[in-house]
Design a protein around this motif. Structure first.
Motif, PDB file in Angstrom:
ATOM      1  N   GLN A  62      26.911  30.947  13.386  1.00 14.71           N
ATOM      2  CA  GLN A  62      28.085  30.811  14.266  1.00 14.71           C
ATOM      3  C   GLN A  62      27.664  30.272  15.633  1.00 14.71           C
ATOM      4  OE1 GLN A  62      30.713  34.492  14.212  1.00 14.71           O
ATOM      5  NE2 GLN A  62      29.196  35.068  12.675  1.00 14.71           N
ATOM      6  N   ARG A  63      26.536  30.769  16.104  1.00 11.61           N
ATOM      7  CA  ARG A  63      26.094  30.395  17.462  1.00 11.61           C
ATOM      8  C   ARG A  63      25.670  28.929  17.518  1.00 11.61           C
ATOM      9  NH1 ARG A  63      27.516  30.817  22.026  1.00 11.61           N
ATOM     10  NH2 ARG A  63      25.936  30.901  23.637  1.00 11.61           N
ATOM     11  N   ILE A  64      24.970  28.476  16.488  1.00 10.46           N
ATOM     12  CA  ILE A  64      24.537  27.074  16.499  1.00 10.46           C
ATOM     13  C   ILE A  64      25.762  26.172  16.384  1.00 10.46           C
ATOM     14  CG2 ILE A  64      24.039  26.813  14.013  1.00 10.46           C
ATOM     15  CD1 ILE A  64      21.589  25.269  14.665  1.00 10.46           C
ATOM     16  N   ALA A  65      26.782  26.621  15.654  1.00 14.85           N
ATOM     17  CA  ALA A  65      27.994  25.799  15.489  1.00 14.85           C
ATOM     18  C   ALA A  65      28.752  25.665  16.805  1.00 14.85           C
ATOM     19  CB  ALA A  65      28.895  26.399  14.418  1.00 14.85           C
ATOM     20  N   VAL A  66      28.601  26.639  17.691  1.00 16.91           N
ATOM     21  CA  VAL A  66      29.258  26.573  19.004  1.00 16.91           C
ATOM     22  C   VAL A  66      28.385  25.810  20.004  1.00 16.91           C
ATOM     23  CG1 VAL A  66      29.956  27.980  20.992  1.00 16.91           C
ATOM     24  CG2 VAL A  66      30.655  28.634  18.673  1.00 16.91           C
ATOM     25  N   ARG A  67      27.088  26.101  19.976  1.00 15.50           N
ATOM     26  CA  ARG A  67      26.201  25.487  20.975  1.00 15.50           C
ATOM     27  C   ARG A  67      25.862  24.041  20.654  1.00 15.50           C
ATOM     28  NH1 ARG A  67      21.014  29.005  21.845  1.00 15.50           N
ATOM     29  NH2 ARG A  67      20.428  26.990  22.735  1.00 15.50           N
ATOM     30  N   ALA A  68      25.767  23.716  19.390  1.00 15.33           N
ATOM     31  CA  ALA A  68      25.355  22.358  18.995  1.00 15.33           C
ATOM     32  C   ALA A  68      26.238  21.878  17.851  1.00 15.33           C
ATOM     33  CB  ALA A  68      23.880  22.351  18.595  1.00 15.33           C
ATOM     34  N   PRO A  69      27.539  21.732  18.107  1.00 15.20           N
ATOM     35  CA  PRO A  69      28.477  21.415  17.009  1.00 15.20           C
ATOM     36  C   PRO A  69      28.140  20.118  16.285  1.00 15.20           C
ATOM     37  CG  PRO A  69      29.552  21.230  19.170  1.00 15.20           C
ATOM     38  CD  PRO A  69      28.207  21.850  19.400  1.00 15.20           C
ATOM     39  N   GLU A  70      27.502  19.194  17.005  1.00 14.56           N
ATOM     40  CA  GLU A  70      27.179  17.898  16.389  1.00 14.56           C
ATOM     41  C   GLU A  70      26.104  18.035  15.317  1.00 14.56           C
ATOM     42  OE1 GLU A  70      26.374  18.960  19.357  1.00 14.56           O
ATOM     43  OE2 GLU A  70      24.226  18.627  19.601  1.00 14.56           O
ATOM     44  N   ARG A  71      25.440  19.189  15.262  1.00 12.50           N
ATOM     45  CA  ARG A  71      24.337  19.347  14.308  1.00 12.50           C
ATOM     46  C   ARG A  71      24.753  20.114  13.052  1.00 12.50           C
ATOM     47  NH1 ARG A  71      18.752  19.735  17.432  1.00 12.50           N
ATOM     48  NH2 ARG A  71      18.117  18.986  15.382  1.00 12.50           N
ATOM     49  N   VAL A  72      26.002  20.600  13.029  1.00 12.29           N
ATOM     50  CA  VAL A  72      26.430  21.446  11.900  1.00 12.29           C
ATOM     51  C   VAL A  72      27.506  20.728  11.098  1.00 12.29           C
ATOM     52  CG1 VAL A  72      27.386  23.679  11.249  1.00 12.29           C
ATOM     53  CG2 VAL A  72      25.875  23.509  13.236  1.00 12.29           C
ATOM     54  N   ARG A  73      27.161  20.342   9.887  1.00  9.44           N
ATOM     55  CA  ARG A  73      28.121  19.613   9.046  1.00  9.44           C
ATOM     56  C   ARG A  73      29.065  20.568   8.324  1.00  9.44           C
ATOM     57  NH1 ARG A  73      25.419  14.903   5.582  1.00  9.44           N
ATOM     58  NH2 ARG A  73      27.633  14.500   5.274  1.00  9.44           N
ATOM     59  N   ALA A  74      28.577  21.738   8.004  1.00 10.08           N
ATOM     60  CA  ALA A  74      29.403  22.755   7.335  1.00 10.08           C
ATOM     61  C   ALA A  74      28.712  24.098   7.524  1.00 10.08           C
ATOM     62  CB  ALA A  74      29.555  22.438   5.849  1.00 10.08           C
ATOM     63  N   LEU A  75      29.517  25.148   7.387  1.00 14.93           N
ATOM     64  CA  LEU A  75      29.001  26.492   7.654  1.00 14.93           C
ATOM     65  C   LEU A  75      29.427  27.413   6.514  1.00 14.93           C
ATOM     66  CD1 LEU A  75      27.575  27.761  10.141  1.00 14.93           C
ATOM     67  CD2 LEU A  75      29.858  28.125  11.138  1.00 14.93           C
ATOM     68  N   VAL A  76      28.469  28.183   6.002  1.00 14.18           N
ATOM     69  CA  VAL A  76      28.823  29.270   5.082  1.00 14.18           C
ATOM     70  C   VAL A  76      28.345  30.558   5.734  1.00 14.18           C
ATOM     71  CG1 VAL A  76      28.552  30.288   2.796  1.00 14.18           C
ATOM     72  CG2 VAL A  76      28.647  27.785   3.042  1.00 14.18           C
ATOM     73  N   LEU A  77      29.291  31.423   6.025  1.00 12.84           N
ATOM     74  CA  LEU A  77      29.005  32.700   6.696  1.00 12.84           C
ATOM     75  C   LEU A  77      29.128  33.793   5.658  1.00 12.84           C
ATOM     76  CD1 LEU A  77      31.052  32.072   9.964  1.00 12.84           C
ATOM     77  CD2 LEU A  77      28.606  31.657   9.543  1.00 12.84           C
ATOM     78  N   CYS A  78      27.977  34.331   5.271  1.00 12.97           N
ATOM     79  CA  CYS A  78      27.938  35.262   4.146  1.00 12.97           C
ATOM     80  C   CYS A  78      27.700  36.686   4.649  1.00 12.97           C
ATOM     81  CB  CYS A  78      26.810  34.814   3.212  1.00 12.97           C
ATOM     82  SG  CYS A  78      26.773  35.729   1.698  1.00 12.97           S
ATOM     83  N   CYS A  79      28.594  37.590   4.307  1.00 17.38           N
ATOM     84  CA  CYS A  79      28.430  39.006   4.663  1.00 17.38           C
ATOM     85  C   CYS A  79      28.046  39.150   6.134  1.00 17.38           C
ATOM     86  CB  CYS A  79      27.409  39.672   3.754  1.00 17.38           C
ATOM     87  SG  CYS A  79      27.901  39.619   2.024  1.00 17.38           S
ATOM     88  N   THR A  80      28.876  38.573   6.974  1.00 17.00           N
ATOM     89  CA  THR A  80      28.581  38.572   8.395  1.00 17.00           C
ATOM     90  C   THR A  80      29.887  38.662   9.169  1.00 17.00           C
ATOM     91  OG1 THR A  80      27.372  37.414  10.143  1.00 17.00           O
ATOM     92  CG2 THR A  80      28.635  36.042   8.630  1.00 17.00           C
ATOM     93  N   ALA A  81      29.774  38.676  10.477  1.00 15.69           N
ATOM     94  CA  ALA A  81      30.964  38.776  11.327  1.00 15.69           C
ATOM     95  C   ALA A  81      30.600  38.284  12.716  1.00 15.69           C
ATOM     96  CB  ALA A  81      31.463  40.216  11.391  1.00 15.69           C
ATOM     97  N   ALA A  82      31.624  38.099  13.528  1.00 14.43           N
ATOM     98  CA  ALA A  82      31.388  37.717  14.920  1.00 14.43           C
ATOM     99  C   ALA A  82      30.897  38.908  15.733  1.00 14.43           C
ATOM    100  CB  ALA A  82      32.676  37.153  15.522  1.00 14.43           C
ATOM    101  N   LYS A  83      31.175  40.100  15.234  1.00  9.33           N
ATOM    102  CA  LYS A  83      30.673  41.332  15.872  1.00  9.33           C
ATOM    103  C   LYS A  83      30.315  42.289  14.733  1.00  9.33           C
ATOM    104  CE  LYS A  83      30.129  44.526  19.066  1.00  9.33           C
ATOM    105  NZ  LYS A  83      28.832  44.447  19.757  1.00  9.33           N
ATOM    106  N   ILE A  84      29.056  42.715  14.683  1.00  7.11           N
ATOM    107  CA  ILE A  84      28.621  43.613  13.605  1.00  7.11           C
ATOM    108  C   ILE A  84      28.255  44.959  14.208  1.00  7.11           C
ATOM    109  CG2 ILE A  84      26.938  44.033  11.780  1.00  7.11           C
ATOM    110  CD1 ILE A  84      26.625  41.046  11.389  1.00  7.11           C
ATOM    111  N   GLY A  85      28.894  46.010  13.741  1.00 13.62           N
ATOM    112  CA  GLY A  85      28.574  47.367  14.175  1.00 13.62           C
ATOM    113  C   GLY A  85      28.961  47.606  15.622  1.00 13.62           C
ATOM    114  N   THR A  86      28.415  48.702  16.160  1.00 15.40           N
ATOM    115  CA  THR A  86      28.707  49.081  17.542  1.00 15.40           C
ATOM    116  C   THR A  86      27.391  49.216  18.315  1.00 15.40           C
ATOM    117  OG1 THR A  86      28.528  51.430  17.038  1.00 15.40           O
ATOM    118  CG2 THR A  86      30.735  50.430  16.813  1.00 15.40           C
ATOM    119  N   SER A  87      27.520  49.180  19.638  1.00 18.19           N
ATOM    120  CA  SER A  87      26.307  49.367  20.462  1.00 18.19           C
ATOM    121  C   SER A  87      25.625  50.676  20.107  1.00 18.19           C
ATOM    122  CB  SER A  87      26.678  49.390  21.938  1.00 18.19           C
ATOM    123  OG  SER A  87      27.165  48.152  22.332  1.00 18.19           O
TER     124      SER A  87
END
Ligand SMILES: O=C(O)CC1=CCC(=O)O1
Length: 264
Positions: A102-127
């Motif tokens: 997710q982070r590389i797709a935001v920071r360097a969008p020109e380098r990511v042709r497609a993304l598969v996010l497997c068993c993940t989230a934008a926020k995982i767990g708690t502090s």
């Protein structure tokens, strides 16, 4: 098997498949290394240039002192792609590997042709949950928490019917350097990628396991809902590591997504 120095550390990586094919990068999860992709890679090796690597603190890569950030991990992946002269790639990331995706797709969008996010989230767990885990590992290493982790990684059926494999994957987990593991726990603890999820422009598929004890399906779906145009797929009979437990199903989903994204 190859070793490359980036950002002052040595990363272990492998490049397989077709040298002139579109690049396909796999990013591993917390406490795992590139071997978790071994049953997925064959489905792509005839068409893609496949890049596997051990993120910092894991596998045969260096484990610099903790803590790490998701941006440290993302910097490593970008530098590795530079070294390999990969301008653009499809990125498949599992769990914290999906946060790096997710982070590389935001920071360097020109380098990511497609993304598969497997068993993940934008926020995982708690502090709190990550602070507890870091304290446990700093106190007694990974061994005392390993069985609880394995319960989230694999379904009861897998654990009952494939006990020798469970032992092997457990060995991989407990042999991860304690500070590499804790350093990456800190990266997950400190990452909240939700504010930027709407900026992901790459065609995205989010995949969940119906028995995932770490990133349950509703959490993965919640992240898919934040990413413009993202699709969501559920794998039946899978825990947190479907590349090991359901490699054929996961490979089919990845392959369909890459085709729809126009990669082959
Ligand atoms: O260890 C777990 O609970 C599973 C996990 C969370 C983030 C990650 O990469 O793996």
């Amino acid at each position: 098997m190859a070793f490359t120095r980036v950002n002052g550390i040595v990363l272990h990586h492998q490049v397989l498949g077709q040298a002139d094919g579109p690049a396909l990068v796999f990013v591993n999860s917390l406490g795992s290394d590139l071997r978790i992709w071994q049953d997925v890679v064959p489905a792509f090796a005839d068409r893609y240039r496949i890049v596997l690597y051990d993120k910092r603190g894991h596998g045969l890569s260096d484990a610099p002192p903790a803590p790490y950030t998701i941006d440290d991990h993302t910097d490593d992946l970008l530098a590795l792609l530079d070294q390999l002269k990969v301008d653009r790639a499809a990125v498949v990331g599992l769990s914290v590997g999906g946060m790096i995706g997710q982070r590389i797709a935001v920071r360097a969008p020109e380098r990511v042709r497609a993304l598969v996010l497997c068993c993940t989230a934008a926020k995982i767990g708690t502090s709190e949950s990550w602070a507890e885990r870091i304290a446990a590992v700093e106190d007694g290493g990974i061994e005392p928490i390993a069985d609880a982790v394995l319960q989230r990684w694999f379904t009861p059926l897998f654990r009952e019917t494939r006990p020798d494999e469970v032992v092997g994957w457990r060995n991989m987990l407990v042999r991860t350097p304690d500070h590499g593991y804790a350093g990456t726990c800190a990266a997950i603890r400190d990452a909240d990628l939700r504010p930027d999820a709407g900026r992901i422009a790459a065609p995205t598929l989010c995949v969940a396991g119906d028995q995932d004890g770490s990133t349950p399906a509703d959490v993965v779906k919640g992240t898919a809902d934040l990413i413009p145009g993202a699709r969501f797929a559920l794998i039946d009979g899978a825990g947190h590591i479907p590349c090991v437990e359901k490699p054929a199903v996961l490979s089919r989903l990845i392959g369909q997504h890459l085709e729809e994204a126009g990669l082959v």
